[in-house]
Design a protein around this motif. Structure first.
Motif, mmCIF file in Angstrom:
data_model
loop_
_atom_site.group_PDB
_atom_site.id
_atom_site.type_symbol
_atom_site.label_atom_id
_atom_site.label_comp_id
_atom_site.label_asym_id
_atom_site.label_seq_id
_atom_site.Cartn_x
_atom_site.Cartn_y
_atom_site.Cartn_z
ATOM 1 N N ASP A 23 22.778 -19.817 0.753
ATOM 2 C CA ASP A 23 24.166 -19.387 0.976
ATOM 3 C C ASP A 23 25.096 -20.292 0.158
ATOM 4 N N GLN A 76 13.050 -21.074 -8.122
ATOM 5 C CA GLN A 76 14.040 -20.278 -7.398
ATOM 6 C C GLN A 76 13.665 -20.098 -5.921
ATOM 7 N N SER A 77 12.392 -19.770 -5.678
ATOM 8 C CA SER A 77 11.972 -19.535 -4.282
ATOM 9 C C SER A 77 11.315 -20.773 -3.690
ATOM 10 N N GLU A 129 17.320 -21.111 -11.318
ATOM 11 C CA GLU A 129 18.130 -20.497 -10.251
ATOM 12 C C GLU A 129 17.928 -21.228 -8.924
ATOM 13 N N SER A 174 24.436 -23.952 -1.315
ATOM 14 C CA SER A 174 24.337 -23.990 -2.772
ATOM 15 C C SER A 174 25.180 -25.119 -3.348
ATOM 16 N N GLU A 215 14.853 -26.421 -0.223
ATOM 17 C CA GLU A 215 15.279 -26.654 -1.609
ATOM 18 C C GLU A 215 15.285 -28.155 -1.917
ATOM 19 N N THR A 266 19.786 -22.131 -6.665
ATOM 20 C CA THR A 266 20.613 -21.707 -5.533
ATOM 21 C C THR A 266 20.459 -20.222 -5.253
ATOM 22 N N GLY A 267 19.508 -19.618 -5.924
ATOM 23 C CA GLY A 267 19.334 -18.165 -5.842
ATOM 24 C C GLY A 267 19.077 -17.657 -4.435
ATOM 25 N N ASN A 268 18.449 -18.470 -3.595
ATOM 26 C CA ASN A 268 18.103 -18.029 -2.243
ATOM 27 C C ASN A 268 18.908 -18.764 -1.172
ATOM 28 N N GLY A 286 16.534 -23.197 4.678
ATOM 29 C CA GLY A 286 16.455 -22.910 3.240
ATOM 30 C C GLY A 286 16.940 -24.083 2.399
#
Lengths: 225, 386
Positions: A175, A92-93, A169, A179, A150, A171-173, A146
């Motif tokens: 926009d 996620q991160s 997740e 995403s 990813e 796309t958790g971090n 970001g």
């Protein structure tokens, strides 16, 4: 024969007097080349399921069989070797290593593989090109946006040509615009034959996958193709 | 990309932390190097000084005698078959295996003689070697320069009522008193010192000596062996080690060394703690990173190798720097500690290799638990995100 078979997996966490049943008997079968989305609200057990599926979290009971191998029956460090050879993780991160460049981050899973440095570089460059970052090989994570971070994380997950790509997740971090780009990238990878299992709480992204499995209170409560 | 790439890049990124760790370990190693080098250099200096300050081997004539004294009261003795040492025999001492360890040989001839109405003990000495050996002598006036000059002990000066510049008469021959010894509290106070050839002539013992004192530089030479070697060369003489001097010397050196080792022990302990705390902190800070490594398939041994390699690199650097700084510190401190301009810094390669080896061992041992702790991290716990 299915690529992944999850049979009656239960996972119980105990902390003092507190007992939490994160998974209460999950049965899932995933075929090679499928794009599966696991959906559910916070606390539904989806991340626990992904970690069990990723060979990182021993289930309390039940079995996980992947490409004919019973994961939790593997002795000693063989499970780590299995992860290195068959699985790719997107967190996620992102969890990029801040002191390594994009290409070094992508080469990370190959650091423990017997390959020449040039072969590792070629594989990493190719993975970065697949995610559209062929021109930013030597950037450090803090020099990337970001979405780019990813993509580096995805390139790292696919550099060893894993059987299954697991994403928690992803796309958790990000926009919504970024995403969508990332989800399109997962779709693209899947179209090229990559099996993808993704955890998300956003129903919108279920549309990118072949099948969505809904979890609630540690149980599969429905599936849509 | 290899495992060491991760270690090296991490060290480069965490410059401040790694500099702190390096400096902490370096200070420890430097302190030990300084202590050990200072101790060695000072020991060598003390050894040299002590060797110069007194005899530690005594050569006397072989005799079958029984001394008759108790508690400082002498009732004479029974001596028979006494042999004498010939002056030329002393040259043999220079041919022994450990001859390079001999600092000075002081031959003496002794005999009772009358000065005016007083009976005194006349001692013929080689003033050059005698003054080298007895550096604590304080002379009022000058040291005798010729055969017609004598040196008086402080009591002898009082009894004979003669001071520097006066003359005394021995066997109708006039001698100038060149100097008078300050009170020493020893037998020297009552003696009259003359040059060896003149005393031999006055006592009728030409070419003969009564005893000889030998000062041996004992760094790395066993006194016992030297005694045996001299005894073999001069079979008619009785050669004995003055044990008290030797043992006192060894005790003094031993105390300095023990203090140095105790200090080094404390420093090693503190250095280990610094490494342990810093490495443990570093591992805890990198929980997520270690979680990623484990998740992508790194074995526990891979994690340990990354952590231990970092520790090894830092320790090696600290070892090199510690040795250099330690030797620099020792060089600066030695003149003050040894209180001597003649004290030389001892450059010992074993100290160089030892300090680097110690830094490496210390760094690795203190990092072993943090590395084990890191390798045992559960990837799920470590990542938390999953």
């Amino acid at each position: 024969m299915a690529l992944i078979e999850i049979n009656n997996v239960k996972k119980r966490y105990t902390s003092g007097d507190d007992v939490v049943d994160a998974l209460r008997g999950v049965d899932i079968t995933i075929e090679a080349g499928e794009f599966i989305t696991i959906m559910g609200q916070s606390g539904s057990g989806k991340s626990t399921l992904l970690s069990v599926l990723g060979g990182m979290n021993h289930p309390t009971t039940g079995e996980v069989e992947m490409a004919g191998v019973k994961l939790y029956k593997l002795p000693g460090e063989k499970l780590a070797d299995f992860r290195a050879q068959n699985l790719g993780f997107v967190f996620q991160s992102f969890h990029l290593i801040s002191y390594l460049t994009a290409i070094e981050n992508v080469m990370l899973p190959l650091a423990i593989v017997k390959m020449s440095t040039s072969a590792k570089k070629t594989a990493a460059r190719r993975a970065l090109e697949r995610v559209g970052l062929g021109t930013k090989l030597d950037r450090l994570p803090n020099q990337l946006s970001g979405g780019e971070q990813e993509r580096v994380a995805i390139a790292r997950a696919i550099v060893n040509n894993p059987h299954i790509l697991l994403a928690d997740e992803p796309t958790g971090n990000l926009d919504s615009e970024t995403s969508k780009e990332v989800m399109a990238l997962f779709r693209e990878l899947n179209d090229a034959g990559q099996t993808v299992v993704m955890v998300t709480h956003n129903p919108e992204y279920g549309a990118y996958s072949d099948r969505t499995i809904n979890l609630k209170d540690g149980k599969v409560v429905g599936a849509q193709a | 990309m290899k495992l060491h790439t991760i270690s090296i890049n991490n060290l480069k990124r965490r410059k401040a932390k790694m500099a702190f760790l390096t400096i902490g370990l370096m200070v420890g190693i430097a302190t030990i190097v300084t202590l050990v080098t200072l101790t060695d250099s000072m020991s060598s200096d003390i050894e040299r000084k002590m060797d110069e300050f007194g005899a530690n081997i005594l050569i006397t004539p072989q005799s079958n005698g029984l001394s008759m004294n108790y508690g400082g009261i002498s009732l004479g003795g029974v001596t028979f078959d006494q042999r004498e040492i010939l002056e030329e025999d002393l040259a043999q001492i220079k041919t022994i295996k450990n001859s390079k360890n001999i600092s000075a040989i002081a031959p003496k001839v002794l005999g009772g003689i009358k000065v005016g109405s007083h009976d005194v003990l006349l001692v013929g000495v080689n003033f050059e070697s005698e003054l080298k050996m007895k550096q604590w002598w304080q002379i009022f006036g000058d040291a005798p320069k010729g055969d017609n000059e004598v040196l008086l002990g402080s009591d002898a000066s009082k009894v004979l009522n003669a001071g520097p510049g006066d003359s005394i008469e021995i066997k109708e021959e006039s001698f100038k008193v060149a100097g008078v010894l300050d009170q020493t509290g020893s037998q020297d106070d009552a003696l009259v010192f003359a040059s060896l050839p003149k005393a031999q002539k006055l006592l009728g013992k030409e070419g003969k000596i009564t005893l000889a004192e030998v000062a041996a530089l004992c760094s790395g030479c066993p006194i016992g062996d030297m005694v045996t070697q001299i005894a073999e060369k001069i079979p008619d003489a009785k050669v004995s080690a003055i044990q008290q001097v030797v043992e006192g010397r060894l005790k003094a050196l031993d105390q300095i060394k023990r203090f140095s080792y105790a200090m080094s022990g404390v420093v090693v302990f503190i250095g280990s703690l610094i490494v342990f705390v810093t490495m443990m902190g570093s591992v805890n800070e990198r929980t997520t990173e270690i979680g990623v490594f484990r998740a992508i398939g790194f074995r526990k041994s891979h994690i340990m190798r990354i952590i231990l390699l970092e520790a090894a690199l830092v320790s090696l650097l600290a070892g090199f720097m510690g040795y250099a700084v330690g030797m620099g510190g020792a060089k600066l401190a030695l003149p003050f500690m040894a209180e001597s301009e003649n004290a030389h810094l001892i450059w010992d390669s074993s100290v160089a290799f030892g300090s680097i080896g110690l830094a490496l061992t210390l760094g690795l041992l203190a990092s072993l638990y943090p590395a084990l702790h890191a390798s045992k991290m559960d990837p799920t716990e470590a990542l938390r995100a999953l």
